[in-house]
Design a protein around this motif. Structure first.
Motif, PDB file in Angstrom:
ATOM      1  N   PHE B  72      35.646  52.096 -30.431  1.00 13.32           N
ATOM      2  CA  PHE B  72      35.282  53.465 -30.818  1.00 13.32           C
ATOM      3  C   PHE B  72      36.132  54.473 -30.053  1.00 13.32           C
ATOM      4  O   PHE B  72      36.623  55.454 -30.619  1.00 13.32           O
ATOM      5  CB  PHE B  72      33.802  53.708 -30.534  1.00 13.32           C
ATOM      6  N   ASP B  73      36.310  54.219 -28.767  1.00 16.78           N
ATOM      7  CA  ASP B  73      37.095  55.142 -27.945  1.00 16.78           C
ATOM      8  C   ASP B  73      38.546  55.218 -28.408  1.00 16.78           C
ATOM      9  O   ASP B  73      39.097  56.316 -28.589  1.00 16.78           O
ATOM     10  CB  ASP B  73      37.041  54.709 -26.474  1.00 16.78           C
ATOM     11  N   THR B  74      39.161  54.049 -28.615  1.00 12.42           N
ATOM     12  CA  THR B  74      40.559  54.070 -29.059  1.00 12.42           C
ATOM     13  C   THR B  74      40.685  54.705 -30.432  1.00 12.42           C
ATOM     14  O   THR B  74      41.694  55.335 -30.741  1.00 12.42           O
ATOM     15  CB  THR B  74      41.130  52.637 -29.109  1.00 12.42           C
ATOM     16  N   LEU B  75      39.653  54.545 -31.252  1.00 14.01           N
ATOM     17  CA  LEU B  75      39.700  55.145 -32.583  1.00 14.01           C
ATOM     18  C   LEU B  75      39.671  56.669 -32.492  1.00 14.01           C
ATOM     19  O   LEU B  75      40.479  57.368 -33.110  1.00 14.01           O
ATOM     20  CB  LEU B  75      38.514  54.648 -33.411  1.00 14.01           C
ATOM     21  N   LEU B  76      38.767  57.173 -31.687  1.00 11.49           N
ATOM     22  CA  LEU B  76      38.665  58.627 -31.568  1.00 11.49           C
ATOM     23  C   LEU B  76      39.804  59.245 -30.758  1.00 11.49           C
ATOM     24  O   LEU B  76      40.074  60.441 -30.883  1.00 11.49           O
ATOM     25  CB  LEU B  76      37.316  59.029 -30.951  1.00 11.49           C
ATOM     26  N   ALA B  77      40.445  58.423 -29.957  1.00  7.84           N
ATOM     27  CA  ALA B  77      41.616  58.926 -29.247  1.00  7.84           C
ATOM     28  C   ALA B  77      42.759  59.169 -30.215  1.00  7.84           C
ATOM     29  O   ALA B  77      43.639  59.996 -29.967  1.00  7.84           O
ATOM     30  CB  ALA B  77      42.037  57.932 -28.159  1.00  7.84           C
ATOM     31  N   ARG B  78      42.741  58.452 -31.321  1.00 12.38           N
ATOM     32  CA  ARG B  78      43.823  58.587 -32.292  1.00 12.38           C
ATOM     33  C   ARG B  78      43.553  59.700 -33.291  1.00 12.38           C
ATOM     34  O   ARG B  78      44.444  60.476 -33.632  1.00 12.38           O
ATOM     35  CB  ARG B  78      44.013  57.245 -33.022  1.00 12.38           C
ATOM     36  N   THR B  79      42.329  59.782 -33.756  1.00 10.76           N
ATOM     37  CA  THR B  79      42.000  60.819 -34.737  1.00 10.76           C
ATOM     38  C   THR B  79      40.570  61.301 -34.512  1.00 10.76           C
ATOM     39  O   THR B  79      39.670  60.486 -34.265  1.00 10.76           O
ATOM     40  CB  THR B  79      42.149  60.286 -36.176  1.00 10.76           C
ATOM     41  N   PRO B  80      40.348  62.579 -34.586  1.00  9.67           N
ATOM     42  CA  PRO B  80      38.991  63.096 -34.343  1.00  9.67           C
ATOM     43  C   PRO B  80      38.028  62.809 -35.478  1.00  9.67           C
ATOM     44  O   PRO B  80      36.819  62.881 -35.291  1.00  9.67           O
ATOM     45  CB  PRO B  80      39.229  64.597 -34.185  1.00  9.67           C
ATOM     46  N   GLU B  81      38.586  62.483 -36.672  1.00 10.72           N
ATOM     47  CA  GLU B  81      37.732  62.252 -37.823  1.00 10.72           C
ATOM     48  C   GLU B  81      38.053  60.893 -38.443  1.00 10.72           C
ATOM     49  O   GLU B  81      38.766  60.811 -39.442  1.00 10.72           O
ATOM     50  CB  GLU B  81      37.914  63.361 -38.870  1.00 10.72           C
ATOM     51  N   PRO B  82      37.533  59.813 -37.902  1.00 10.54           N
ATOM     52  CA  PRO B  82      37.854  58.491 -38.440  1.00 10.54           C
ATOM     53  C   PRO B  82      37.299  58.315 -39.850  1.00 10.54           C
ATOM     54  O   PRO B  82      36.273  58.919 -40.215  1.00 10.54           O
ATOM     55  CB  PRO B  82      37.161  57.527 -37.468  1.00 10.54           C
ATOM     56  N   THR B  83      37.972  57.473 -40.624  1.00 12.39           N
ATOM     57  CA  THR B  83      37.493  57.171 -41.969  1.00 12.39           C
ATOM     58  C   THR B  83      36.360  56.145 -41.897  1.00 12.39           C
ATOM     59  O   THR B  83      36.127  55.519 -40.868  1.00 12.39           O
ATOM     60  CB  THR B  83      38.625  56.584 -42.824  1.00 12.39           C
ATOM     61  N   VAL B  84      35.700  56.014 -43.033  1.00  9.91           N
ATOM     62  CA  VAL B  84      34.620  55.025 -43.104  1.00  9.91           C
ATOM     63  C   VAL B  84      35.162  53.624 -42.846  1.00  9.91           C
ATOM     64  O   VAL B  84      34.568  52.822 -42.110  1.00  9.91           O
ATOM     65  CB  VAL B  84      33.929  55.094 -44.480  1.00  9.91           C
ATOM     66  N   THR B  85      36.301  53.344 -43.437  1.00  8.68           N
ATOM     67  CA  THR B  85      36.901  52.019 -43.238  1.00  8.68           C
ATOM     68  C   THR B  85      37.160  51.737 -41.766  1.00  8.68           C
ATOM     69  O   THR B  85      36.836  50.656 -41.248  1.00  8.68           O
ATOM     70  CB  THR B  85      38.217  51.929 -44.023  1.00  8.68           C
TER      71      THR B  85
END
Lengths: 209, 209
Positions: B72-85
């Motif tokens: 989750f952290d690495t995902l939000l570090a990349r984009t503030p609005e992750p996709t559902v996928t």
DNA sequence: GGAAGAATCAAACGAACGTTTGAATGAATC
DNA sequence: GATTCATTCAAACGTTCGTTTGATTCTTCC
């Protein structure tokens, strides 16, 4: 004071306690106590604890299976090529209908189905008949026609997904408070949400290599 | 012959038998026998059977929870609005990673998770900490942003669906032969199928009134 | 009302359960 | 070699388990 139907009361109590505590966790004494019957009544009416479980599971599974079959028949009587949505509705719907009143919102039946699915124990597997197999295979071939691009393995995986969602449906997954969303699903909400959820899932394109 | 690590062998044996037979179905004697240890070793190393269960569950749940948090952290570090996928991949992926070798293709861990989810018994619910709650809530708010039209209740239902599919994933649902499709899912197939299945399910439009 | 069968009952069976105990063993420290 | 501490061990603890037994009640039919 002779109860009118000890057998049925034992079945009710056993369904409750098998769902709540599992086969080995629910003692015959606890069941007969809850049913207001004598300890020996289980042996008298069912033969053994394992046969009591089989009777309980049959009573839960049979109506579901019957409903799945009749809905399949009426569906194919209307159109030779049902859509995925129609098939999901006909297959998954009965899984939710079995959850009636006095069932704590379906949690009890959910739990029982979950135990049936997950328990590899001999006693839990002694109930299935050829009827369940036949109905399942009919849906499988119908789904395969509606989803021709899906490999048999992936289709099989998705059908198990339907059972999974139905089983866990109303079980409290976490023991803590729900974050900030309100009461658990009531009435037909869960059923309709599940159909939406599962129709979209079944309709997904095949997983790429 | 003194074993190098009796504690770990008991944990392995207990994980196996708790998954296979449930908490009450797996006796301390069966566990210590399988572990090649003395009956009293459970009391010595863990205090009681219930505390042994807690240790087993913690050992299974903690890595999953940690992986969910870091992804989750690495995902939000990349984009503030992750996709559902992306969110499904990050949340559901670790649920399948925990199924390692010597696990009968993941069926054992699947069964254990299933028992954890479905069992209302006190002993099964004594393991959760605030960590699990925190991670779950972070995903929940992220999903809510990615699916703004979904009511909190339906979103909660769908998140439970993810856990359901992961739990039932590799459990043999029917006891009969698979219709005509081949071996059960192996390797990463089940994981990829599940991501496909669950992404489509999570992305479904809200259920109409 | 009395015989007959179905149903219920209290009591007990051996087996398996989780846990406790106190002695025996292992390895490390002095 | 003696001491110390952690670990393992066989044995027993009391409890609960599923099942069986034989007597007792209830119901039904003649």
């Amino acid at each position: 004071m002779a109860s009118p139907n000890t057998r049925a009361q034992i079945l009710d109590a056993a369904e409750h306690l098998f769902a709540e505590r599992g086969f080995r966790g629910a003692s015959v004494r606890a069941i007969t106590d809850l049913a207001g019957a004598n300890l020996a009544a289980v042996a008298y009416h069912f033969g053994s604890k394992a046969e009591l479980l089989a009777a309980v599971v049959r009573r839960v599974v049979e109506p579901i299976n019957d409903a799945q079959r009749t809905r399949f028949d009426t569906l194919l009587a209307r159109t030779p090529e049902p859509t995925v949505t129609e098939l999901v509705e006909a297959f998954a719907g009965p899984l939710f209908d079995g959850m009636r009143a006095g069932d704590e919102g379906g949690a009890r039946t959910s739990r029982l189905i979950m135990r049936i699915l997950g328990d590899p124990a001999e006693e839990m597997r002694a109930w299935t008949g050829s009827d369940e197999d036949a109905v399942r295979e009919r849906y499988l071939t119908a789904f395969r026609r509606a989803l021709p691009d899906l490999s048999p393995e992936e289709l099989w995986f998705r059908m198990r997904g339907i059972l999974a969602v139905a089983a866990v449906d109303r079980v409290e997954v976490y023991n803590r408070q729900l974050p900030d969303c309100v009461s658990p699903a009531v009435g037909d909400d869960a059923r309709r949400w599940a159909i939406t959820f599962l129709t979209a899932a079944m309709s997904a394109p095949p997983t790429g290599t």
